[in-house]
Motif scaffolding. Structure first.
Motif, PDB file in Angstrom:
ATOM      1  N   ALA A   1       0.833  -1.205   0.000  1.00 30.69           N
ATOM      2  CA  ALA A   1       0.000   0.000   0.000  1.00 30.69           C
ATOM      3  C   ALA A   1       0.865   1.250   0.000  1.00 30.69           C
ATOM      4  CB  ALA A   1      -0.938  -0.007   1.217  1.00 30.69           C
ATOM      5  N   LEU A   2       2.007   1.180   0.663  1.00 21.54           N
ATOM      6  CA  LEU A   2       2.940   2.307   0.674  1.00 21.54           C
ATOM      7  C   LEU A   2       3.581   2.467  -0.698  1.00 21.54           C
ATOM      8  CD1 LEU A   2       4.440   4.489   2.339  1.00 21.54           C
ATOM      9  CD2 LEU A   2       6.127   2.738   2.920  1.00 21.54           C
ATOM     10  N   LYS A   3       3.957   1.355  -1.291  1.00 24.31           N
ATOM     11  CA  LYS A   3       4.574   1.406  -2.614  1.00 24.31           C
ATOM     12  C   LYS A   3       3.612   1.992  -3.642  1.00 24.31           C
ATOM     13  CE  LYS A   3       6.784  -2.288  -3.908  1.00 24.31           C
ATOM     14  NZ  LYS A   3       7.014  -3.658  -4.441  1.00 24.31           N
ATOM     15  N   GLU A   4       2.335   1.683  -3.501  1.00 21.12           N
ATOM     16  CA  GLU A   4       1.323   2.146  -4.452  1.00 21.12           C
ATOM     17  C   GLU A   4       1.261   3.670  -4.512  1.00 21.12           C
ATOM     18  OE1 GLU A   4      -1.484   1.606  -7.397  1.00 21.12           O
ATOM     19  OE2 GLU A   4      -0.242   0.096  -6.404  1.00 21.12           O
ATOM     20  N   GLU A   5       1.599   4.344  -3.405  1.00 25.37           N
ATOM     21  CA  GLU A   5       1.553   5.803  -3.373  1.00 25.37           C
ATOM     22  C   GLU A   5       2.535   6.425  -4.364  1.00 25.37           C
ATOM     23  OE1 GLU A   5       1.921   7.589   0.457  1.00 25.37           O
ATOM     24  OE2 GLU A   5       0.702   6.057   1.447  1.00 25.37           O
ATOM     25  N   TYR A   6       3.602   5.707  -4.687  1.00 28.57           N
ATOM     26  CA  TYR A   6       4.670   6.283  -5.509  1.00 28.57           C
ATOM     27  C   TYR A   6       4.821   5.586  -6.854  1.00 28.57           C
ATOM     28  CZ  TYR A   6       5.893   8.208  -0.948  1.00 28.57           C
ATOM     29  OH  TYR A   6       5.860   8.848   0.260  1.00 28.57           O
TER      30      TYR A   6
ATOM     31  N   PHE B   1      11.777   5.834  -4.598  1.00 26.75           N
ATOM     32  CA  PHE B   1      11.027   5.408  -3.426  1.00 26.75           C
ATOM     33  C   PHE B   1      10.436   4.016  -3.644  1.00 26.75           C
ATOM     34  CE2 PHE B   1       9.881   9.485  -0.882  1.00 26.75           C
ATOM     35  CZ  PHE B   1      11.213   9.885  -0.929  1.00 26.75           C
ATOM     36  N   VAL B   2       9.923   3.767  -4.840  1.00 28.87           N
ATOM     37  CA  VAL B   2       9.345   2.456  -5.151  1.00 28.87           C
ATOM     38  C   VAL B   2      10.392   1.365  -4.976  1.00 28.87           C
ATOM     39  CG1 VAL B   2       8.358   1.022  -6.979  1.00 28.87           C
ATOM     40  CG2 VAL B   2       7.591   3.386  -6.705  1.00 28.87           C
ATOM     41  N   GLN B   3      11.603   1.615  -5.479  1.00 33.06           N
ATOM     42  CA  GLN B   3      12.669   0.623  -5.358  1.00 33.06           C
ATOM     43  C   GLN B   3      13.078   0.420  -3.904  1.00 33.06           C
ATOM     44  OE1 GLN B   3      15.971   1.381  -8.052  1.00 33.06           O
ATOM     45  NE2 GLN B   3      14.585   2.153  -9.630  1.00 33.06           N
TER      46      GLN B   3
ATOM     47  N   PHE C   1       3.095  -1.623   7.831  1.00 38.35           N
ATOM     48  CA  PHE C   1       3.375  -0.328   8.437  1.00 38.35           C
ATOM     49  C   PHE C   1       2.071   0.255   8.942  1.00 38.35           C
ATOM     50  CE2 PHE C   1       1.771   1.033   4.429  1.00 38.35           C
ATOM     51  CZ  PHE C   1       1.436   2.376   4.517  1.00 38.35           C
ATOM     52  N   ARG C   2       2.180   1.274   9.770  1.00 41.76           N
ATOM     53  CA  ARG C   2       1.005   1.930  10.336  1.00 41.76           C
ATOM     54  C   ARG C   2       1.191   3.440  10.203  1.00 41.76           C
ATOM     55  NH1 ARG C   2      -2.686   0.028  14.315  1.00 41.76           N
ATOM     56  NH2 ARG C   2      -1.268  -1.662  14.904  1.00 41.76           N
TER      57      ARG C   2
END
Length: 328
Positions: free
Chosen positions: A76-81, A88-90, A102-103
């Motif tokens: 979900a964090l990766k999807e943001e970028y 950031f994705v890498q 993560f929270r």
């Protein structure tokens, strides 16, 4: 280190006071030019008004999120970028090998302290580490004297200290799912959550001031025009709610409470990895208090993105950690 605004960002739409171009009207003549110039001069906001509007936008956006969110997968964090910052994705892709979830925390300037204390209390709850609970309560109680000696009135912080100690006392009871849910509910509550954050800020301020010789060089290196004294720095940048936290704040609170923390920096730092130089590793820094025994591992893991901190959860469950030795 936190050098920018909160991650939630600012509204990029044009403010209502900005006409988007030159003053209306194109008629020639000095009279009209004078009127337009006068109108522009009157309507142009001051720097203080611009800053106030930006702060209001940030505050309104922050209110849309919980103080502490639910656990989410790293995907979900990766999807943001995914359609933006590929570095950031890498980096997130590489972090997935070590961290499963993560929270999020609210981007209101208090995200470091809130994420730090929630992650720590949650770790105590899930490991049911009774010796660490006892150690922590003793350390917190010892800070009552230090705070008073540092010039803080007991009336200001006594309720906040009781609230924090009550959270730890609940953790010492036999574990139930309800206790985990209750901790989350409490840290989302305006009164409970903000009282605890306020107490952590006061302890951080007191720690910085009582170790002035150690922290003053940090302060001098943080600003082009640093505050004249450590006390003034704390009054401006540590004690007020909503002030963002930096390297100095982390060092101070981890030393004050003897809690080891790892911060993973998702920013432009990091060195290329791999034979072809492709990909970047996120930089990690462990803040381990001097009082901790050799080999102590971080009890709290936080993710830093420019201006913001969230909570990270290592894969493999919550391990039992070596204790720190109290010197209070």
């Amino acid at each position: 280190m936190a050098t920018g605004g909160d991650l939630d960002g600012e509204d990029q739409t044009r403010p209502t006071w900005d006409s988007g171009g030159a003053a209306a009207g194109t008629a020639s003549g000095s009279a009209n030019d004078g009127i337009n110039s006068a109108t522009t001069a009157i309507e142009r906001p001051t720097d203080e008004e611009i800053l106030a509007q930006q702060n209001q936008i940030r505050a309104e956006q922050a209110q849309k999120s919980e103080y502490v969110g639910f656990e989410e997968p790293m995907s979900a964090l990766k999807e943001e970028y995914i359609n933006g910052n590929q570095n950031f994705v890498q980096k997130i892709g590489k972090l997935e090998a070590s961290y499963g979830t993560f929270r999020r925390t609210r981007g209101d300037g208090n995200c470091f302290f809130r994420g730090f204390i929630f992650a720590y209390l949650e770790n105590l709850l899930l490991t049911h580490d009774l010796p660490e609970c006892s150690r922590f309560m003793s350390v917190v109680q010892a800070w009552k004297t230090r705070l008073v000696e540092g010039g803080f009135q007991e009336l200001v912080f006594e309720d906040a200290m009781d609230v924090l100690l009550d959270q730890v006392k609940e953790i010492t009871k036999p574990y139930t799912n309800y206790m985990h849910e209750r901790l989350l509910v409490n840290m989302r509550d305006d009164t409970v959550s903000n009282l605890v954050v306020m107490l952590l800020r006061l302890i951080t301020s007191c720690e910085v001031q009582r170790r002035e010789d150690f922290f003053f060089p940090f302060i001098m290196g943080m600003y082009d025009e640093p505050p004249a004294t450590v006390e003034l720095f704390c009054q401006r940048h540590v004690e007020p709610m909503g002030e963002e936290s930096d390297h100095l704040h982390i060092v101070a609170i981890t030393e004050a409470l003897q809690i080891p923390v790892r911060v993973v920096y998702l920013d432009s730092s990091g060195m290329p990895t791999g034979g072809n130089g492709s990909g970047l590793d996120a930089t990690m820094h462990d803040f381990v208090p001097d009082s901790c025994v050799p080999g102590t591992q971080p009890r709290v893991h936080l993710l830093y993105r420019p201006g913001h901190y969230d909570i990270l959860y290592p894969k493999g469950g919550r391990c039992v950690l070596l204790p720190c030795l109290s010197d209070m």
